[in-house]
Design an enzyme around this catalytic site. Structure first.
Site, short mmCIF file in Angstrom:
data_model
loop_
_atom_site.label_atom_id
_atom_site.label_comp_id
_atom_site.label_asym_id
_atom_site.label_seq_id
_atom_site.Cartn_x
_atom_site.Cartn_y
_atom_site.Cartn_z
N TYR A 33 0.83 -1.19 0.00
CA TYR A 33 0.00 0.00 0.00
C TYR A 33 0.86 1.25 0.00
CZ TYR A 33 0.86 0.89 5.00
OH TYR A 33 1.45 1.17 6.19
N ARG A 52 8.41 4.09 -4.45
CA ARG A 52 8.37 3.02 -3.43
C ARG A 52 7.31 1.98 -3.79
NH1 ARG A 52 7.46 4.72 2.63
NH2 ARG A 52 5.40 5.13 1.77
N ARG A 100 -8.04 -20.28 -1.29
CA ARG A 100 -6.94 -20.13 -0.35
C ARG A 100 -5.90 -21.23 -0.47
NH1 ARG A 100 -5.06 -21.61 4.78
NH2 ARG A 100 -4.06 -19.92 5.89
N LYS A 147 -2.55 -16.48 15.83
CA LYS A 147 -2.83 -17.03 14.50
C LYS A 147 -3.37 -15.92 13.61
CE LYS A 147 -4.77 -21.21 12.48
NZ LYS A 147 -3.53 -21.63 11.82
N GLU A 179 9.42 -23.74 13.15
CA GLU A 179 8.20 -24.38 12.69
C GLU A 179 8.37 -24.71 11.22
OE1 GLU A 179 4.12 -22.87 13.94
OE2 GLU A 179 5.37 -21.10 14.20
N1 PDD Z 1 -1.78 -23.71 9.73
N2 PDD Z 1 2.29 -23.39 12.74
C1 PDD Z 1 1.85 -22.58 11.77
C2 PDD Z 1 2.73 -21.45 11.34
C3 PDD Z 1 0.58 -22.79 11.19
O1 PDD Z 1 0.15 -21.97 10.22
C4 PDD Z 1 -0.22 -23.88 11.63
C5 PDD Z 1 -1.58 -24.15 11.06
C6 PDD Z 1 0.30 -24.72 12.64
C7 PDD Z 1 -0.46 -25.89 13.18
O2 PDD Z 1 -1.53 -25.46 14.00
P1 PDD Z 1 -2.85 -26.39 14.14
O3 PDD Z 1 -2.38 -27.71 14.54
O4 PDD Z 1 -3.63 -25.68 15.18
O5 PDD Z 1 -3.52 -26.42 12.78
C8 PDD Z 1 1.54 -24.43 13.17
C9 PDD Z 1 -3.09 -23.87 9.11
C10 PDD Z 1 -3.47 -25.28 8.95
C11 PDD Z 1 -3.10 -23.08 7.79
O6 PDD Z 1 -2.64 -21.95 7.82
O7 PDD Z 1 -3.57 -23.59 6.77
#
Ligand code: PDD
Length: 284
Positions: A33, A52, A100, A147, A179
């Site tokens: 943006y 930019r 998605r 999340k 992760e």
């Molecule tokens: N993703 N770590 C990250 C970065 C995630 O995005 C997810 C889940 C997990 C696992 O969390 P859970 O077991 O609660 O699904 C760990 C979801 C599935 C997605 O973005 O599609």
């Protein structure tokens, strides 16, 4: 009085403008943006903002939806259509809308939105009084326990993994695996211990992770919650990922190096069986 906004080539009333819920700007923060100030109906520092904008789009490999000349014309036109004297022009370009998926397709057309905001730019009372501020730890973006849809980096990383012929990515920080791209990562050591990173703000607290740890402990599988290094993972007996979308997913190679014998491991399969049996029985 409502504003006239710009949406993908059309001038529409702000109450009529609609963007898809599948837009990647909405789902993945996959968008850029700009905000350009307007004083006396004129764009302030426009060249810098336009430059930019181009840099941001190039960094994300989002095509510029209109030419540079058209971009300036649109800015001028939106100011004129809204009779904006003082305020700003907000512009946002997302990668576009499709179902998605962290991976996006080549066919995407950017979503391009502009609107004006009226504001007394040169008459700011706080210029006289000054403002109060507080300090906070830099957190852009370290709060991975939340999340959020701030998934742009994950998306870009997964695209790069795909380009390298891999299915997913393991994120590392100071040598430790944080992760996977969208799941929690775990290893099984050669002595059969399930090792997974302890909870903190540096990782998402996976629901599947919590469940498999409970189930593993109940099944007398040894569990250690601690960080593990990339080397440990590469030399582990098994490596697997957990998430609500893939449940328990074996990893058979890291950076082209096979894990164990290069095949999904037995403890991974057992944990998946435990998970499916228990969680499906308790599904509501
Ligand atoms: N993703 N770590 C990250 C970065 C995630 O995005 C997810 C889940 C997990 C696992 O969390 P859970 O077991 O609660 O699904 C760990 C979801 C599935 C997605 O973005 O599609």
């Amino acid at each position: 009085m409502t504003r006239t906004v710009y949406l993908n080539g059309d001038w529409v009333d702000e109450t009529e403008a609609r963007v898809s819920i599948f837009d990647r700007g909405f789902l993945f923060a996959d968008a850029i943006y700009e905000v350009t100030a307007v004083v006396g109906g004129k764009l302030v520092d426009y060249a810098g903002h336009a430059a930019r904008l181009k840099r941001s789009l190039a960094a994300l490999d989002i095509p510029m939806p209109v030419s540079e000349e058209a971009l300036l014309t649109l800015h001028r036109e939106i100011v004129a259509r809204n009779a904006l004297s003082d305020g700003g022009v907000y512009l946002q370009i997302s990668r576009g809308a499709e179902d998605r998926d962290f991976l996006y397709s080549d066919a995407l057309r950017p979503t391009f939105v502009m609107f004006t905001q009226a504001r007394a730019v040169l008459d700011n009372p706080k210029w006289k009084t000054g403002i109060f501020v507080v300090t906070m730890p830099e957190g852009r973006w370290v709060n991975r326990q939340i999340k959020t849809v701030q998934l742009l980096y994950s998306s870009l990383a997964k695209m790069e993994a795909k380009r390298q012929g891999a299915d997913d990515v393991l994120f590392t920080e100071d040598g430790v695996i944080t992760e996977a791209g969208s799941s929690n990562a775990h290893i099984v050591t050669k002595d059969g211990t399930l090792v997974t990173r302890a909870l903190s703000n540096a990782l998402l607290h996976g629901i599947t992770r919590a469940s498999i740890l409970d189930l593993a402990r109940a099944a007398q599988i040894r569990v250690e919650e601690r960080g593990f290094t990339v080397d440990e993972a590469k030399n582990a007996a098994e490596v697997f990922l957990t998430s609500a979308s893939a449940f328990v997913m074996p990893v058979v190679a890291i950076d082209g190096q096979p894990v164990g014998n290069g095949k999904p491991g037995p403890l991974t399969a057992r944990i998946r069986d435990l998970y499916i049996e228990d969680r499906l029985a308790n599904a509501i």
